[in-house]
Scaffold this active site. Structure first.
Site, short mmCIF file in Angstrom:
data_model
loop_
_atom_site.label_atom_id
_atom_site.label_comp_id
_atom_site.label_asym_id
_atom_site.label_seq_id
_atom_site.Cartn_x
_atom_site.Cartn_y
_atom_site.Cartn_z
N LYS A 1 -1.63 -8.20 -3.62
CA LYS A 1 -2.44 -6.98 -3.56
C LYS A 1 -1.56 -5.74 -3.66
O LYS A 1 -0.49 -5.68 -3.06
CB LYS A 1 -3.24 -6.94 -2.26
CG LYS A 1 -4.12 -5.69 -2.12
CD LYS A 1 -4.78 -5.63 -0.74
CE LYS A 1 -5.60 -4.36 -0.60
NZ LYS A 1 -6.10 -4.16 0.78
N HIS B 1 0.84 -1.20 0.00
CA HIS B 1 0.00 0.00 0.00
C HIS B 1 0.87 1.24 0.00
O HIS B 1 1.87 1.31 0.71
CB HIS B 1 -0.90 0.04 1.24
CG HIS B 1 -1.80 -1.15 1.37
ND1 HIS B 1 -1.33 -2.37 1.79
CD2 HIS B 1 -3.12 -1.31 1.12
CE1 HIS B 1 -2.34 -3.23 1.80
NE2 HIS B 1 -3.43 -2.62 1.40
#
Length: 261
Positions: free
Chosen positions: A166, A139
């Site tokens: 992710k 992230h």
């Protein structure tokens, strides 16, 4: 649950669970279940008693027993990657994730790919032993890095043996959103594990709607409370995705049969 969409199927929709205590969690869970998400992400970093293992296990058990068989993704997001400030070390977070893995309460755990390699390998081993899926994530809440860096984070997840990779990044302009989508498309061609990608904030909201067309297998939506900027309410997101599928499907969209005008 965590499967490649191959650019043709609808993504799974995941909604966050961010209650600060046991009571809030169960109230929020009941509201979320009415909207029928495919996955529920319990953001444990929001939980006030995260340091109390017995409290965590008790809450996990109640969430599981009241989840109507909806798979639970357990996440302790670090503050450096957009999570809530907690007083636990990375080693202590690993211990929590490993312990919860030994119970049937969660189906998936999330761990950041930037964490210590030994911790990643240990959680990969524990999750496999207990038949849990492992998502390795990256992230960036400040900016969108170059496409090669996004791809590298996804590649590392596969390198460590994750079940899914992710990447969530913050755009500063429309080109940044395209960078994320292009990285997703290239990674889908090169990697063998499912991808979960998104561009955050208002600018990036479109990636939550069309990301599946580029290879993202899961999108995140608001069930009751948001856990990241740019999340769309689940009911609206589901309708928009279905409409997008309809108008881009040559067999179901009559305008494709008309030809150029």
């Amino acid at each position: 649950m965590l499967e490649s969409v191959e650019g043709t199927h609808s993504p799974s929709i995941c909604t966050p669970l961010v209650g600060k205590n046991h009571k809030e969690l169960l109230t929020e869970l009941a509201d979320i279940l009415l909207k029928k998400p495919d996955i529920i992400e319990w953001r444990l970093d929001f939980y006030e008693e995260i340091q109390d293992m017995n409290s965590v296990l008790s809450a996990a058990k109640d969430i599981y027993e009241n989840s109507e068989r909806t798979p639970i993704l357990l996440t302790v997001r670090s503050q450096k990657e957009g999570g809530q400030p907690i007083s636990l070390s990375e080693k202590e977070v690993v211990a929590i994730l490993a312990e919860v893995c030994k119970h049937p309460y969660v189906a998936i755990i999330d761990f950041e790919v930037s964490n210590q390699p030994d911790h990643i390998r240990y959680l990969r081993e524990v999750s496999k032993e207990n038949n849990k899926k492992l998502v390795l994530s990256y992230h960036n809440f400040s900016f969108t890095p170059p496409k090669a860096e996004i791809f590298k984070s996804l590649f590392l997840a596969e390198f460590y043996g994750a079940d899914a990779a992710k990447a969530a990044v913050m755009p500063q302009n429309n080109q940044d959103v395209l960078t994320l989508l292009e990285a997703t498309r290239e990674a889908e061609k090169e990697l063998s594990i499912p991808l979960i990608t998104m561009s955050m904030g208002g600018l990036g909201a479109i990636s939550r709607i069309v990301g599946w067309m580029y290879g993202s297998s899961v999108t995140f939506a608001v069930g009751k409370s948001s856990s990241a900027p740019g999340q769309v309410p689940i009911d609206e997101l589901r309708k928009i995705i279905q409409l997008t599928k309809k108008v881009t499907d040559p067999e179901s969209n009559p305008f494709h049969q008309i030809g150029s005008i």
